[in-house]
Design a protein around this motif. Structure first.
Motif, PDB file in Angstrom:
ATOM      1  N   GLU A 163      17.524  43.701 -36.174  1.00  0.00           N
ATOM      2  CA  GLU A 163      18.980  43.656 -36.254  1.00  0.00           C
ATOM      3  C   GLU A 163      19.563  44.613 -35.219  1.00  0.00           C
ATOM      4  OE1 GLU A 163      20.734  41.591 -38.093  1.00  0.00           O
ATOM      5  OE2 GLU A 163      18.918  40.726 -38.974  1.00  0.00           O
ATOM      6  N   GLY A 164      20.445  44.093 -34.390  1.00  0.00           N
ATOM      7  CA  GLY A 164      21.062  44.935 -33.377  1.00  0.00           C
ATOM      8  C   GLY A 164      22.227  45.739 -33.928  1.00  0.00           C
ATOM      9  N   PRO A 165      22.733  46.673 -33.144  1.00  0.00           N
ATOM     10  CA  PRO A 165      22.258  46.987 -31.801  1.00  0.00           C
ATOM     11  C   PRO A 165      20.907  47.700 -31.839  1.00  0.00           C
ATOM     12  CG  PRO A 165      23.971  48.529 -32.428  1.00  0.00           C
ATOM     13  CD  PRO A 165      23.901  47.508 -33.509  1.00  0.00           C
ATOM     14  N   ALA A 166      20.056  47.378 -30.886  1.00  0.00           N
ATOM     15  CA  ALA A 166      18.712  47.947 -30.867  1.00  0.00           C
ATOM     16  C   ALA A 166      18.214  48.023 -29.430  1.00  0.00           C
ATOM     17  CB  ALA A 166      17.766  47.112 -31.712  1.00  0.00           C
ATOM     18  N   ARG A 167      17.326  48.974 -29.211  1.00  0.00           N
ATOM     19  CA  ARG A 167      16.633  49.099 -27.932  1.00  0.00           C
ATOM     20  C   ARG A 167      15.146  48.913 -28.178  1.00  0.00           C
ATOM     21  NH1 ARG A 167      15.971  54.763 -26.440  1.00  0.00           N
ATOM     22  NH2 ARG A 167      13.822  54.443 -27.109  1.00  0.00           N
ATOM     23  N   VAL A 168      14.544  47.988 -27.470  1.00  0.00           N
ATOM     24  CA  VAL A 168      13.107  47.761 -27.572  1.00  0.00           C
ATOM     25  C   VAL A 168      12.437  48.499 -26.422  1.00  0.00           C
ATOM     26  CG1 VAL A 168      11.259  46.047 -27.532  1.00  0.00           C
ATOM     27  CG2 VAL A 168      13.433  45.520 -28.671  1.00  0.00           C
ATOM     28  N   SER A 169      11.601  49.478 -26.751  1.00  0.00           N
ATOM     29  CA  SER A 169      10.906  50.263 -25.728  1.00  0.00           C
ATOM     30  C   SER A 169       9.647  49.525 -25.296  1.00  0.00           C
ATOM     31  CB  SER A 169      10.535  51.641 -26.287  1.00  0.00           C
ATOM     32  OG  SER A 169      11.681  52.363 -26.645  1.00  0.00           O
ATOM     33  N   PHE A 170       9.610  49.135 -24.038  1.00  0.00           N
ATOM     34  CA  PHE A 170       8.467  48.425 -23.485  1.00  0.00           C
ATOM     35  C   PHE A 170       7.759  49.387 -22.530  1.00  0.00           C
ATOM     36  CE2 PHE A 170       7.194  44.363 -20.925  1.00  0.00           C
ATOM     37  CZ  PHE A 170       5.862  44.603 -21.248  1.00  0.00           C
ATOM     38  N   SER A 171       6.621  49.905 -22.933  1.00  0.00           N
ATOM     39  CA  SER A 171       5.927  50.909 -22.132  1.00  0.00           C
ATOM     40  C   SER A 171       5.164  50.300 -20.968  1.00  0.00           C
ATOM     41  CB  SER A 171       4.946  51.692 -23.002  1.00  0.00           C
ATOM     42  OG  SER A 171       3.809  50.899 -23.287  1.00  0.00           O
TER      43      SER A 171
END
Length: 280
Positions: free
Chosen positions: A11-19
């Motif tokens: 559920e946003g707002p969200a930040r997906v951390s892609f390493s």
């Protein structure tokens, strides 16, 4: 393939951390599946480039975005406001410049007592991007982090730190009981892969890794030593155990040692180095 686990319905707002590692890429894949292949506008996928990522990592991030038709925003640390620059696969630093600029500003290296490189080069640029996009300060959105169920201690530490700092964090892989074996099984069935050994990690000669891991990295890629040795000569030592030239000499003396068994150092350099020190 079975239906995606409900944990991946973010559920946003969200930040997906892609390493840029296999684990966080698997998390992104499952989040995309849970949303029918397309993310809502208020879920932002971010990769933070230090300039010391291996070439395979940069290619992998780009390939995931291209194959899965998802926008991955690339950021690099910059001094001053807004605290980052948005780059891309072609324009991203490959010579360690953001990292070198940070050390030039601080006039010292991160080291065994001050592990602030993750904070400045990874975490803060991602926060700055979200601020610039209008999502406010950390705590106003969910930080979605790719820690697996078999990384329990790191999850506990991450939650404690987030609670202390008033941030919202989510670990969908852990909630879905995903383990390293599940991640490797997934990538074994894909038409592309990261192409790195688990012990190679993202940062090419991270000083926080074990001595055997660093030696193995130098044996495989001796050319990476020069940048670290130059910066060490300017600002002091990264590691109290060994200097980069002495490690390189040892790697030359014993080139045929077995490569180490090591878990993949995936989530933002371990998601545990020096976060609080970024406030200085």
């Amino acid at each position: 393939m079975s239906a995606p686990h409900p944990a991946f319905r973010i559920e946003g707002p969200a930040r997906v951390s892609f390493s840029g590692g296999r684990t966080s890429a698997f998390m992104l894949h499952e989040i995309l599946r849970a949303h029918g292949g397309s993310l809502p506008d208020d879920i932002v996928v971010v990769f933070a480039n230090t300039g010391k990522e291996l070439p395979e990592t940069l290619r992998f991030v780009h390939e995931c975005a291209t194959r899965w038709n998802v926008r991955v925003r690339w950021v690099e640390w910059r001094r001053g406001k807004p605290g980052f620059e948005e780059v891309g696969f072609n324009s991203a630093s490959r010579d360690g410049q953001p990292f070198a600029d940070l050390m030039a500003w601080k006039q010292r290296t991160p080291n065994w007592t001050e592990r602030w490189c993750t904070s400045f080069l990874k975490v803060l640029p991602m926060h700055a991007l979200m601020r610039e996009l209008g999502y406010g300060e950390p705590g106003a959105y969910v930080e979605t982090i790719g820690l697996r169920d078999d990384e329990g201690l790191r999850i506990i530490r991450g939650r404690v730190r987030a609670d202390r700092e008033g941030r919202q964090v989510a670990y969908p892989l852990a909630r879905a009981k995903v383990t390293k074996a599940d991640v490797l099984r997934f990538w074994a069935g894909q038409p592309f892969d990261l192409g790195l050994e688990p012990w190679e990690g993202n940062c090419d000669l991270c000083f926080a890794t074990g001595r055997g891991v660093r030696l193995a990295r130098l044996r495989r890629r001796p050319e990476i030593a020069r940048w670290w040795a130059v910066e060490e000569a300017k600002y002091g030592f990264f590691d109290r155990r060994d200097r980069v030239p002495s490690l390189m000499a040892e790697a030359h003396r014993s080139p045929d040692m077995l490569e180490p068994a090591s878990d993949e150092f995936d989530v933002e350099c371990g998601d545990g180095c020096g976060y609080a020190e970024a406030a200085e």
